[in-house]
Design a protein around this motif. Structure first.
Motif, mmCIF file in Angstrom:
data_model
loop_
_atom_site.group_PDB
_atom_site.id
_atom_site.type_symbol
_atom_site.label_atom_id
_atom_site.label_comp_id
_atom_site.label_asym_id
_atom_site.label_seq_id
_atom_site.Cartn_x
_atom_site.Cartn_y
_atom_site.Cartn_z
ATOM 1 N N GLN A 154 36.489 42.095 30.285
ATOM 2 C CA GLN A 154 37.770 41.519 31.573
ATOM 3 C C GLN A 154 38.866 42.755 31.874
ATOM 4 O OE1 GLN A 154 37.682 37.596 31.559
ATOM 5 N NE2 GLN A 154 39.288 39.189 32.970
ATOM 6 N N ASP A 208 40.367 42.509 34.812
ATOM 7 C CA ASP A 208 41.920 43.012 35.179
ATOM 8 C C ASP A 208 42.503 44.003 36.181
ATOM 9 O OD1 ASP A 208 41.722 40.448 33.675
ATOM 10 O OD2 ASP A 208 42.296 40.712 32.103
ATOM 11 N N PHE A 260 42.016 43.987 39.435
ATOM 12 C CA PHE A 260 42.046 43.187 40.496
ATOM 13 C C PHE A 260 44.012 43.699 40.248
ATOM 14 C CE2 PHE A 260 45.371 39.703 40.261
ATOM 15 C CZ PHE A 260 44.881 38.669 40.863
ATOM 16 N N GLN A 284 45.574 34.111 44.424
ATOM 17 C CA GLN A 284 44.997 34.939 43.348
ATOM 18 C C GLN A 284 44.395 33.553 42.257
ATOM 19 O OE1 GLN A 284 48.428 36.749 42.090
ATOM 20 N NE2 GLN A 284 48.386 37.423 44.449
ATOM 21 N N ASP A 313 42.040 33.602 38.620
ATOM 22 C CA ASP A 313 41.098 34.518 37.205
ATOM 23 C C ASP A 313 40.126 32.493 37.084
ATOM 24 O OD1 ASP A 313 40.204 34.615 35.038
ATOM 25 O OD2 ASP A 313 42.357 35.424 34.501
ATOM 26 N N ARG A 345 38.784 32.958 33.062
ATOM 27 C CA ARG A 345 39.927 32.049 32.568
ATOM 28 C C ARG A 345 40.164 30.665 32.690
ATOM 29 N NH1 ARG A 345 42.842 37.983 33.105
ATOM 30 N NH2 ARG A 345 41.914 38.715 30.488
ATOM 31 N N PRO A 347 34.115 37.790 33.381
ATOM 32 C CA PRO A 347 34.940 38.132 33.782
ATOM 33 C C PRO A 347 35.340 38.228 35.343
ATOM 34 C CG PRO A 347 34.638 39.461 31.880
ATOM 35 C CD PRO A 347 33.099 38.651 32.371
ATOM 36 N N ARG A 391 37.811 37.868 38.938
ATOM 37 C CA ARG A 391 39.137 37.662 39.166
ATOM 38 C C ARG A 391 39.331 37.434 41.189
ATOM 39 N NH1 ARG A 391 44.236 39.590 35.883
ATOM 40 N NH2 ARG A 391 44.939 38.083 37.257
ATOM 41 N N GLN A 397 41.467 37.234 44.562
ATOM 42 C CA GLN A 397 42.426 37.451 45.134
ATOM 43 C C GLN A 397 42.478 37.170 46.808
ATOM 44 O OE1 GLN A 397 44.844 41.477 44.840
ATOM 45 N NE2 GLN A 397 43.416 41.125 43.592
#
Length: 288
Positions: free
Chosen positions: A28, A32, A35, A52, A54, A57, A68, A70, A72
């Protein structure tokens, strides 16, 4: 002896769970960091941040586990206008997007290049496509250690994985009906919309009415992405392009989730087909 064995086994299980939890945390953190690095690169390149999301989450908040992930979305509204003047349906693949995610324990960074756009929407304007790639290079050359990868496009052809519906209403009414229907879904989040026509006017480009609707379902999306995280580039945030056809009625385009799973992983599963059916039925109920 039996008691000692049970204690040893219990300690082993506890240690294994702890190692797994730390590995998940580490993965994760890597996602992160990727990202955030891309986000900073987008700002440095002078592009506009749109949204963005996630995935993991949001899914976890609905008690759904997935790797995980993410995504954008970022934009050059002037370039969007130029591309859509050439082919309005290309709005389904705009604006730019980048997905940072964990793929089988390894960090991955995926994006859609001009080659994908050209093949899917039949765009042949080389200078226009080069301008798109110049923007992407300006972002990803700032993060060379992340080894950003283009979506594989050798199997992509005209209208690949595009699902299309015809509305009996104009664009404004169609958008209103779709938004009302989508936001009424208890497991769905509305992320926003982009009015491509209004944006284009600011650059002196005339487009037919065209809007991109952005929404997602964290729970069903998390299930669909659990073994197929790469599809998060094109789904969950799900995109609906609504534009005016020659007859003045709206056309509604969206992505075939199963087809994208097959593109990335050479297979799809039942939840992907079920989501396609659910989305199609939901949209039809709003516009037919």
């Amino acid at each position: 002896m039996a008691l000692l064995l049970r204690v040893v086994l219990a300690s082993f299980v506890t240690l294994s769970l702890s190692v797994a939890a730390n590995a998940d945390l580490s993965n994760q953190m890597k996602v992160d960091q990727s990202f955030e690095a891309v986000k900073e690169a987008v700002q440095n390149a002078g592009l506009t941040e749109i949204i963005q999301i996630d995935h993991a989450r949001l899914a976890a908040a609905e008690n759904v586990e997935m790797p995980p992930s993410r995504v954008q979305l970022f934009s050059d509204p002037g370039l969007n206008a130029e591309i859509m003047k050439h082919e309005i349906r290309a709005g389904l693949d705009l604006p730019f997007r980048a997905l940072s995610f964990d793929e089988a324990g390894a960090l991955s960074l995926l994006y859609t290049s001009s080659d994908f756009l050209a093949k899917r929407h039949g765009i042949t304007d080389a200078p226009l496509l080069a301008k798109m790639d110049d923007h992407l290079v300006a972002v990803f050359e700032q993060v060379p250690d992340l080894s950003a990868q283009k979506v594989e496009s050798t199997r992509v052809d005209k209208d690949f994985a595009v699902l299309e519906l015809r509305s009996q209403y104009g664009v404004a009414e169609t958008v209103a009906r779709l938004k009302e229907t989508i936001t009424a879904q208890s497991d769905t989040i509305w992320f926003g919309e982009i009015d491509f026509q209004s944006e284009a006017k600011a650059f002196g480009v005339e487009l037919v009415p065209a809007q991109l609707l952005l929404f997602g379902g964290p729970a069903p999306g998390g299930v669909a992405m659990a073994e197929f995280p790469a599809i998060g580039l094109d789904a969950f945030c799900q995109k609906l392009l609504v534009y005016e056809g020659d007859d003045g009625k709206a056309r509604v385009l969206f992505n075939d989730i199963a087809a994208f799973a097959d593109l990335h992983y050479q297979r799809a599963i039942e939840p992907h087909a079920m989501l396609n059916k659910r989305l199609t039925a939901t949209f039809k109920g709003a516009i037919e």
